[in-house]
Design an enzyme around this catalytic site. Structure first.
Site, mmCIF file in Angstrom:
data_model
loop_
_atom_site.group_PDB
_atom_site.id
_atom_site.type_symbol
_atom_site.label_atom_id
_atom_site.label_comp_id
_atom_site.label_asym_id
_atom_site.label_seq_id
_atom_site.Cartn_x
_atom_site.Cartn_y
_atom_site.Cartn_z
ATOM 1 N N PHE A 131 56.022 35.720 61.180
ATOM 2 C CA PHE A 131 56.147 36.701 62.262
ATOM 3 C C PHE A 131 55.151 36.338 63.358
ATOM 4 C CE2 PHE A 131 55.327 40.381 64.851
ATOM 5 C CZ PHE A 131 56.606 40.802 65.137
ATOM 6 N N ASP A 138 47.766 31.626 63.818
ATOM 7 C CA ASP A 138 48.059 32.943 64.397
ATOM 8 C C ASP A 138 47.257 33.977 63.607
ATOM 9 O OD1 ASP A 138 48.995 35.425 65.119
ATOM 10 O OD2 ASP A 138 51.107 34.850 65.176
ATOM 11 N N LYS A 155 45.839 42.071 69.080
ATOM 12 C CA LYS A 155 45.679 43.336 68.357
ATOM 13 C C LYS A 155 44.265 43.930 68.453
ATOM 14 C CE LYS A 155 49.848 43.354 65.750
ATOM 15 N NZ LYS A 155 50.587 42.344 65.040
HETATM 16 C C1 LIG Z 1 51.709 41.625 65.808
HETATM 17 C C2 LIG Z 1 51.770 40.156 65.670
HETATM 18 C C3 LIG Z 1 52.200 39.350 66.735
HETATM 19 C C4 LIG Z 1 52.761 39.909 68.020
HETATM 20 O O1 LIG Z 1 51.859 40.704 68.712
HETATM 21 P P1 LIG Z 1 52.437 41.716 69.850
HETATM 22 O O2 LIG Z 1 51.185 42.251 70.475
HETATM 23 O O3 LIG Z 1 53.223 42.764 69.132
HETATM 24 O O4 LIG Z 1 53.256 40.911 70.773
HETATM 25 C C5 LIG Z 1 52.163 37.976 66.560
HETATM 26 N N1 LIG Z 1 51.720 37.435 65.418
HETATM 27 C C6 LIG Z 1 51.305 38.179 64.370
HETATM 28 C C7 LIG Z 1 50.818 37.501 63.140
HETATM 29 C C8 LIG Z 1 51.331 39.569 64.454
HETATM 30 O O5 LIG Z 1 50.961 40.298 63.402
#
Ligand SMILES: *Cc1c(COP(=O)(O)O)cnc(C)c1O
Length: 405
Positions: free
Chosen positions: A146, A231, A260
């Site tokens: 994700f 990520d 985040k």
């Molecule tokens: C939440 C998330 C994203 C995307 O972040 P947004 O601010 O919702 O665009 C990307 N990678 C990971 C691992 C995430 O948990």
């Protein structure tokens, strides 16, 4: 505290049903106040937030220092665009580099934008530095990943629902099973520019890869000159018991993607962090964002990072998370298939006649705990890292009672 203006809950739900696109299926709770680990609904009921906005609230709701920084900045300057300098962005990036040990950082807003920025960085690096022929760069991604919801990103998702109806997609991505370093090795070719990986898959169901996976991925990337992109939007900034989850394997990625909790639950702030070898591919006009690096976001980002470091939230997540996880593992329930995670990012894989975790989340809500299922069968527990033992005990008792009822 019931506001005189509060309306019945069904009215709020109906309004969203009527006026919003139906791209979410939230629990039927309408919140109007938050503080620390607690939130309150419009009827005055209090809940423990065990989701933390998918880890965007590591510092808790309305952390006083972050709110104070935001307030002070609201009174001075909020937006300049990158056409001009502002006095907050430089210090923010310097502090981010100092905390992470990298040379440069590129500020964006949402996580998906930061991921897109990392992909663009690595492609350009492949052409200009590594010497991949024009338009031939390949990026390897993992199954069950994700990374956000843009068209390019969902194009390399293995989740059918994320892709269905949104094609055609950006080419140049190749998928390998998560946690399988041999598959990564096989997939690497002369045109491989980068490898994009979550050190622990959060949305994918709190999936912890086998021990040594990230270390081997690092070695393979070194051997074949492939840029390792971690990520850490969800796993970073203390969540898993280290400042970054990659530290569990002593791995330093080439590009570190954060978001985040960098915005402290107040404002969207994300960034790609890397050394000059990668960041220097950008020249004026190559890439940008109207709000990226704005003074309000930068001031909030500085305070958010400072709180994580000053309060040593990674150590707290490590200590409290290990204890919570072993207690969860001790629950004797026919519904629990597995308990997994790191720090305060914990997934309980459940088995229920309906096949989903949602009934458990609904039962927890009735007991004052807000949690959300991910991947149907996993209840994710990720409270703000400022939670204390006593509150976590309360959470444990509710979870135990719901799972053994
Ligand atoms: C939440 C998330 C994203 C995307 O972040 P947004 O601010 O919702 O665009 C990307 N990678 C990971 C691992 C995430 O948990």
């Amino acid at each position: 505290m019931i506001e005189a203006t509060a309306r019945p809950v069904p009215e709020y739900l109906g309004e969203v049903e009527r006026f919003s696109a139906h791209n979410y299926h939230p629990l039927p709770v309408v919140l109007d106040r938050g503080e620390g680990v607690w939130v309150w609904d419009v009827e005055g009921n209090r809940y423990l937030d065990m989701l933390s906005a998918y880890s965007a609230l590591n510092q808790g709701h309305r952390h006083p220092e972050i709110i104070e920084a935001a307030r002070a900045q609201l009174d001075r300057l909020t937006l300049t665009s990158r056409a001009f300098h502002n006095d907050q962005m430089g210090p923010f990036l310097a502090e981010l580099c100092e905390a992470t040990g990298f040379e440069r950082a590129l500020p964006m807003n949402t996580g998906a934008e930061a991921v897109e920025t990392a992909l663009k960085t690595v492609r350009k690096w492949a052409y200009e530095v590594k010497g991949v022929p024009p338009d031939q760069a390949e990026i390897i991604v993992c199954e069950n990943n994700f990374h956000g919801r843009t068209t390019t990103i969902v194009g390399f998702s293995s989740e059918e629902q994320y892709r269905s109806g949104f094609g055609p997609f950006t080419p140049g991505f190749r998928m390998v099973p998560y946690g399988d370093a041999d598959a990564l090795e096989t997939a690497i070719g002369p045109n491989t520019a980068g490898f994009l990986v979550e050190p622990l898959q959060g949305e994918g169901g709190v999936v912890v890869p086998p021990e040594g996976y990230l270390r081997r991925a690092r070695a393979l990337c070194d051997e074949h000159r492939v840029a390792l992109m971690a990520d850490e939007i969800q796993t970073g900034l203390g969540r898993t018991g280290r400042l970054f989850c990659s530290e569990w394997e002593d791995v330093r990625p080439d590009l570190l993607i954060v978001g985040k909790a960098l915005g402290g639950g107040v404002y969207p702030v994300s960034a790609v962090i890397a050394d000059s070898e990668f960041m220097d591919v950008f020249h004026p006009g190559d890439h940008g964002s109207t709000f990226g690096g704005n003074p309000l976001g930068a001031a909030v980002g500085r305070a958010s990072l400072r709180v994580i470091l000053d309060e040593d939230l990674p150590a707290r997540a490590d200590r409290l998370g290990s204890a919570f996880m072993s207690r969860l593992r001790g629950i004797d329930s026919p519904h629990i298939r597995e308990v997994r995670g790191r720090g305060l990012l914990i997934g309980v894989v459940v088995e229920d006649s309906s096949g989903t975790a949602r009934p458990f989340c609904e039962a927890l809500k009735e007991r004052g705990i807000l949690a959300k299922e991910t991947h149907e069968q996993v209840i994710r527990f990720a409270p703000p890292l400022v939670i204390d033992e006593e509150t976590l005990d309360f959470a444990f008792e509710q979870v135990r009672d719901v799972l053994t009822a």
